[in-house]
Design a protein around this motif. Structure first.
Motif, PDB file in Angstrom:
ATOM      1  N   GLN A   3       6.881  14.473  -2.192  1.00 38.62           N
ATOM      2  CA  GLN A   3       5.469  14.153  -2.100  1.00 38.62           C
ATOM      3  C   GLN A   3       5.233  12.733  -2.581  1.00 38.62           C
ATOM      4  N   PRO A   4       4.966  11.812  -1.641  1.00 38.69           N
ATOM      5  CA  PRO A   4       4.616  10.453  -2.072  1.00 38.69           C
ATOM      6  C   PRO A   4       3.140  10.388  -2.444  1.00 38.69           C
ATOM      7  N   VAL A   5       2.826   9.647  -3.479  1.00 39.59           N
ATOM      8  CA  VAL A   5       1.447   9.462  -3.910  1.00 39.59           C
ATOM      9  C   VAL A   5       1.188   7.970  -4.053  1.00 39.59           C
ATOM     10  N   GLU A   6       0.146   7.510  -3.327  1.00 41.76           N
ATOM     11  CA  GLU A   6      -0.201   6.094  -3.349  1.00 41.76           C
ATOM     12  C   GLU A   6      -1.292   5.817  -4.371  1.00 41.76           C
ATOM     13  N   SER A   7      -1.310   4.569  -4.840  1.00 39.81           N
ATOM     14  CA  SER A   7      -2.389   4.104  -5.714  1.00 39.81           C
ATOM     15  C   SER A   7      -2.528   2.608  -5.548  1.00 39.81           C
ATOM     16  N   GLY A   8      -3.675   2.083  -5.962  1.00 37.44           N
ATOM     17  CA  GLY A   8      -3.844   0.638  -6.016  1.00 37.44           C
ATOM     18  C   GLY A   8      -4.715   0.028  -4.954  1.00 37.44           C
ATOM     19  N   GLY A   9      -5.232   0.824  -4.031  1.00 37.01           N
ATOM     20  CA  GLY A   9      -6.109   0.252  -3.021  1.00 37.01           C
ATOM     21  C   GLY A   9      -7.440  -0.156  -3.622  1.00 37.01           C
ATOM     22  N   GLY A  10      -8.255  -0.793  -2.793  1.00 38.54           N
ATOM     23  CA  GLY A  10      -9.577  -1.184  -3.268  1.00 38.54           C
ATOM     24  C   GLY A  10     -10.219  -2.214  -2.392  1.00 38.54           C
ATOM     25  N   SER A  17      -5.627 -10.785  -3.858  1.00 40.70           N
ATOM     26  CA  SER A  17      -4.389 -10.012  -3.910  1.00 40.70           C
ATOM     27  C   SER A  17      -4.657  -8.589  -4.337  1.00 40.70           C
ATOM     28  N   LEU A  18      -3.781  -7.704  -3.899  1.00 47.31           N
ATOM     29  CA  LEU A  18      -3.769  -6.320  -4.344  1.00 47.31           C
ATOM     30  C   LEU A  18      -2.323  -5.874  -4.470  1.00 47.31           C
ATOM     31  N   ARG A  19      -2.105  -4.915  -5.357  1.00 47.09           N
ATOM     32  CA  ARG A  19      -0.771  -4.337  -5.521  1.00 47.09           C
ATOM     33  C   ARG A  19      -0.876  -2.837  -5.320  1.00 47.09           C
ATOM     34  N   LEU A  20      -0.153  -2.352  -4.324  1.00 48.64           N
ATOM     35  CA  LEU A  20      -0.106  -0.923  -4.056  1.00 48.64           C
ATOM     36  C   LEU A  20       1.164  -0.341  -4.648  1.00 48.64           C
ATOM     37  N   SER A  21       1.059   0.875  -5.127  1.00 49.39           N
ATOM     38  CA  SER A  21       2.227   1.567  -5.663  1.00 49.39           C
ATOM     39  C   SER A  21       2.361   2.931  -5.022  1.00 49.39           C
ATOM     40  N   TYR A  93      -3.649   2.371   3.935  1.00 47.86           N
ATOM     41  CA  TYR A  93      -2.227   2.112   3.745  1.00 47.86           C
ATOM     42  C   TYR A  93      -1.543   3.398   3.296  1.00 47.86           C
ATOM     43  N   TYR A  94      -0.480   3.742   4.008  1.00 49.98           N
ATOM     44  CA  TYR A  94       0.253   4.969   3.743  1.00 49.98           C
ATOM     45  C   TYR A  94       1.669   4.665   3.274  1.00 49.98           C
ATOM     46  N   CYS A  95       2.144   5.486   2.378  1.00 49.82           N
ATOM     47  CA  CYS A  95       3.536   5.422   1.945  1.00 49.82           C
ATOM     48  C   CYS A  95       4.323   6.494   2.688  1.00 49.82           C
ATOM     49  N   LYS A  96       5.489   6.110   3.161  1.00 48.78           N
ATOM     50  CA  LYS A  96       6.370   7.072   3.829  1.00 48.78           C
ATOM     51  C   LYS A  96       7.731   7.057   3.160  1.00 48.78           C
ATOM     52  N   VAL A  97       8.261   8.236   2.957  1.00 43.86           N
ATOM     53  CA  VAL A  97       9.606   8.391   2.410  1.00 43.86           C
ATOM     54  C   VAL A  97      10.501   9.015   3.470  1.00 43.86           C
ATOM     55  N   ASN A  98      11.645   8.414   3.694  1.00 41.20           N
ATOM     56  CA  ASN A  98      12.642   8.948   4.620  1.00 41.20           C
ATOM     57  C   ASN A  98      13.832   9.437   3.817  1.00 41.20           C
ATOM     58  N   THR A  99      14.405  10.562   4.243  1.00 41.18           N
ATOM     59  CA  THR A  99      15.473  11.171   3.467  1.00 41.18           C
ATOM     60  C   THR A  99      16.728  11.399   4.295  1.00 41.18           C
ATOM     61  N   TRP A 100      17.804  11.759   3.603  1.00 40.21           N
ATOM     62  CA  TRP A 100      19.007  12.236   4.281  1.00 40.21           C
ATOM     63  C   TRP A 100      18.597  13.415   5.162  1.00 40.21           C
ATOM     64  N   ARG A 108      -1.036  10.505   1.306  1.00 44.05           N
ATOM     65  CA  ARG A 108      -2.370  10.699   1.876  1.00 44.05           C
ATOM     66  C   ARG A 108      -3.071   9.389   2.199  1.00 44.05           C
ATOM     67  N   GLY A 109      -2.559   8.294   1.700  1.00 47.21           N
ATOM     68  CA  GLY A 109      -3.116   6.998   2.020  1.00 47.21           C
ATOM     69  C   GLY A 109      -4.065   6.461   0.968  1.00 47.21           C
ATOM     70  N   THR A 110      -4.200   5.145   0.966  1.00 47.83           N
ATOM     71  CA  THR A 110      -5.150   4.473   0.079  1.00 47.83           C
ATOM     72  C   THR A 110      -5.856   3.383   0.869  1.00 47.83           C
ATOM     73  N   GLN A 111      -7.160   3.288   0.684  1.00 46.85           N
ATOM     74  CA  GLN A 111      -7.963   2.349   1.469  1.00 46.85           C
ATOM     75  C   GLN A 111      -7.890   0.952   0.881  1.00 46.85           C
ATOM     76  N   VAL A 112      -7.650  -0.009   1.752  1.00 47.56           N
ATOM     77  CA  VAL A 112      -7.722  -1.424   1.390  1.00 47.56           C
ATOM     78  C   VAL A 112      -8.787  -2.057   2.261  1.00 47.56           C
TER      79      VAL A 112
END
Length: 116
Positions: A3-10, A17-21, A93-100, A108-112
């Motif tokens: 489960q990826p969780v994004e933060s830092g939008g605004g 500048s902005l920093r997303l995590s 902005y969405y975070c995606k994780v790819n796995t083996w 779920r995304g964060t709005q910028v």
């Protein structure tokens, strides 16, 4: 499962500048690539930047020179430093994780929002 969780939008003024995590929880040992994607209204989702667990990065042309992706405190974290933001960077902005096994897990995304 992951489960990826994004933060830092605004909201930011153009030129700022902005920093997303993004931090992924769950079976993090399966992670191969983490990436950031954006989706503007009425447009398809597109890749911004990706980073492998070995630190290899890839950027969309519009992100080169302005955005920097990095692993955070661990291989289950991906930060996106965005500089010189433009109104056209406005998107979710969405975070995606790819796995083996080539599974993808999306946050779920964060709005910028960048205003001029």
């Amino acid at each position: 499962q992951l489960q990826p969780v994004e933060s830092g939008g605004g909201l930011v003024q153009a030129g700022g500048s902005l920093r997303l995590s993004c931090t992924a929880s769950g079976s993090i040992f399966r992670i191969t690539v983490m990436g950031w994607y954006l989706q503007a209204p009425a447009k398809q989702r597109e890749m911004v930047a990706t980073i492998t667990t070995l630190g290899s990065t890839n950027y969309a042309d519009f992100a080169k020179g302005r955005f920097t992706i990095s692993n955070g405190n661990g291989k289950n974290t991906a930060n996106l430093q965005m500089n010189s933001l433009k109104p056209e960077d406005t998107a979710v902005y969405y975070c995606k994780v790819n796995t083996w096994g080539n599974q993808d897990f999306w946050g779920r995304g964060t709005q910028v929002t960048v205003y001029s």
